[in-house]
Design an enzyme around this catalytic site. Structure first.
Site, PDB file in Angstrom:
ATOM      1  N   GLY A 135       0.789  -1.228   0.000  1.00 23.05           N
ATOM      2  CA  GLY A 135       0.000   0.000   0.000  1.00 23.05           C
ATOM      3  C   GLY A 135       0.816   1.270   0.000  1.00 23.05           C
ATOM      4  O   GLY A 135       0.295   2.347   0.318  1.00 23.05           O
ATOM      5  N   ASN A 182       1.772   2.980  -2.508  1.00 30.96           N
ATOM      6  CA  ASN A 182       1.164   3.907  -3.470  1.00 30.96           C
ATOM      7  C   ASN A 182      -0.174   4.442  -2.966  1.00 30.96           C
ATOM      8  O   ASN A 182      -0.505   5.606  -3.192  1.00 30.96           O
ATOM      9  CB  ASN A 182       1.019   3.248  -4.841  1.00 30.96           C
ATOM     10  CG  ASN A 182       2.354   3.185  -5.553  1.00 30.96           C
ATOM     11  OD1 ASN A 182       2.823   4.198  -6.080  1.00 30.96           O
ATOM     12  ND2 ASN A 182       2.998   2.023  -5.536  1.00 30.96           N
ATOM     13  N   LYS A 241     -13.915 -15.854  -9.479  1.00 29.54           N
ATOM     14  CA  LYS A 241     -13.727 -14.458  -9.870  1.00 29.54           C
ATOM     15  C   LYS A 241     -15.051 -13.746 -10.164  1.00 29.54           C
ATOM     16  O   LYS A 241     -15.243 -12.593  -9.805  1.00 29.54           O
ATOM     17  CB  LYS A 241     -12.859 -14.455 -11.118  1.00 29.54           C
ATOM     18  CG  LYS A 241     -12.562 -13.108 -11.696  1.00 29.54           C
ATOM     19  CD  LYS A 241     -11.429 -13.333 -12.641  1.00 29.54           C
ATOM     20  CE  LYS A 241     -11.076 -12.406 -13.621  1.00 29.54           C
ATOM     21  NZ  LYS A 241      -9.700 -12.462 -14.028  1.00 29.54           N
ATOM     22  N   HIS A 267       2.425   0.162 -13.464  1.00 31.60           N
ATOM     23  CA  HIS A 267       3.251  -1.023 -13.692  1.00 31.60           C
ATOM     24  C   HIS A 267       4.723  -0.655 -13.500  1.00 31.60           C
ATOM     25  O   HIS A 267       5.182   0.362 -14.039  1.00 31.60           O
ATOM     26  CB  HIS A 267       3.025  -1.574 -15.106  1.00 31.60           C
ATOM     27  CG  HIS A 267       3.787  -2.830 -15.354  1.00 31.60           C
ATOM     28  ND1 HIS A 267       3.414  -4.040 -14.799  1.00 31.60           N
ATOM     29  CD2 HIS A 267       4.939  -3.069 -16.039  1.00 31.60           C
ATOM     30  CE1 HIS A 267       4.301  -4.971 -15.144  1.00 31.60           C
ATOM     31  NE2 HIS A 267       5.229  -4.407 -15.897  1.00 31.60           N
ATOM     32  N   MET A 297      -3.455  -7.618  -7.300  1.00 34.43           N
ATOM     33  CA  MET A 297      -2.809  -8.760  -7.954  1.00 34.43           C
ATOM     34  C   MET A 297      -3.796  -9.698  -8.647  1.00 34.43           C
ATOM     35  O   MET A 297      -3.584 -10.909  -8.687  1.00 34.43           O
ATOM     36  CB  MET A 297      -1.965  -9.537  -6.929  1.00 34.43           C
ATOM     37  CG  MET A 297      -0.877  -8.699  -6.278  1.00 34.43           C
ATOM     38  SD  MET A 297       0.185  -7.852  -7.471  1.00 34.43           S
ATOM     39  CE  MET A 297       1.322  -9.178  -7.844  1.00 34.43           C
TER      40      MET A 297
HETATM   41  C1  GRF Z   1       3.888  -1.225  -7.392  1.00 34.74           C
HETATM   42  O1  GRF Z   1       5.258  -1.447  -7.624  1.00 34.74           O
HETATM   43  C2  GRF Z   1       3.139  -1.192  -8.691  1.00 34.74           C
HETATM   44  O2  GRF Z   1       3.932  -0.789  -9.770  1.00 34.74           O
HETATM   45  C3  GRF Z   1       2.723  -2.630  -8.872  1.00 34.74           C
HETATM   46  O3  GRF Z   1       2.453  -3.088  -7.568  1.00 34.74           O
HETATM   47  C4  GRF Z   1       3.268  -2.393  -6.644  1.00 34.74           C
HETATM   48  C5  GRF Z   1       2.401  -1.977  -5.498  1.00 34.74           C
HETATM   49  O4  GRF Z   1       3.183  -1.499  -4.431  1.00 34.74           O
HETATM   50  N1  GRF Z   1       1.579  -2.729  -9.740  1.00 34.74           N
HETATM   51  P1  GRF Z   1       2.482  -0.896  -3.165  1.00 34.74           P
HETATM   52  O5  GRF Z   1       1.543  -1.955  -2.577  1.00 34.74           O
HETATM   53  O6  GRF Z   1       1.756   0.331  -3.571  1.00 34.74           O
HETATM   54  O7  GRF Z   1       3.584  -0.587  -2.186  1.00 34.74           O
END
Ligand code: GRF
Length: 192
Positions: free
Chosen positions: A15, A17, A66, A110, A91
């Site tokens: 988390g 981001n 799903k 990504h 994921m």
């Molecule tokens: C990030 O590196 C993003 O590019 C990928 O998943 C990761 C998530 O990281 N899709 P976080 O959970 O936000 O730390």
């Protein structure tokens, strides 16, 4: 005052981001309202950040399939009246049926320069291949894996002394600045 767009964030992991986005909102540099965090398992650390920022969480189990999981998510997000969805380390691959509810209003981050190194291990795959430049990509989500239209990219150099860990640190810190600024640009353009 313009009404802020209602956004759901979907995440499965750390988390960082999610946190970067919420901090940018708190600094009033990002004009969105995060009305829901969707997670696919109940021990995802991102849930703690959601609690910190009082963001309601929907935890959905994919164990019964799903289709059922996505139906639950859509029902919640329709109820929340979200304008768009931000994937931040979610994921799971979303089905075409799901995406059709929010065409061109779902974005993903990504950790490589698409179309190179799609899939779950973008950082490791770029490092192990031996490329000298990798980076990050923000793109619209379509029914392909990491194949939707590219919105923004930024490069990261892989130096002689880099390890996978040091590369990951560089990638993540770039993500934490580019994702929020790109989201604000999309808001300004009226995409969400
Ligand atoms: C990030 O590196 C993003 O590019 C990928 O998943 C990761 C998530 O990281 N899709 P976080 O959970 O936000 O730390």
């Amino acid at each position: 005052m313009v009404k802020k767009k209602k956004i759901a964030i979907m995440a499965s992991g750390t988390g960082s981001n999610f946190l970067a986005i919420m901090q940018r909102i708190a600094q009033q540099k990002l004009q969105i309202e995060v009305v829901r965090l969707v997670v696919d398992h109940d021990d995802a650390p991102v849930i703690n950040y959601a609690k910190q920022f009082n963001v309601p969480v929907l935890t959905v189990s994919y164990q019964a399939g799903k289709q059922l999981a996505e139906q639950q998510i859509i029902a919640q997000l329709q109820n929340d009246q979200v304008d768009g969805i931000i994937l931040a380390g979610f994921m799971r691959i979303l089905s075409a049926d799901f995406i059709n509810y929010y065409p061109n209003r779902i974005i993903n981050l990504h950790p490589a320069l698409l179309p190179s190194f799609p899939g779950r291990h973008g950082i490791d795959d770029a490092y192990n291949y031996g490329v000298k430049i990798t980076g990050i990509t923000i793109h619209f989500v379509d029914a392909t894996v990491d194949g939707g239209q590219i919105i923004a990219q930024a490069p990261v150099e892989i130096t002689e002394t880099d390890t996978i860990e040091s590369l990951a640190t560089k990638i993540h810190s770039l993500e934490h600045s580019l994702y929020p600024t790109t989201i604000q640009k999309l808001v300004d353009k009226g995409v969400f």
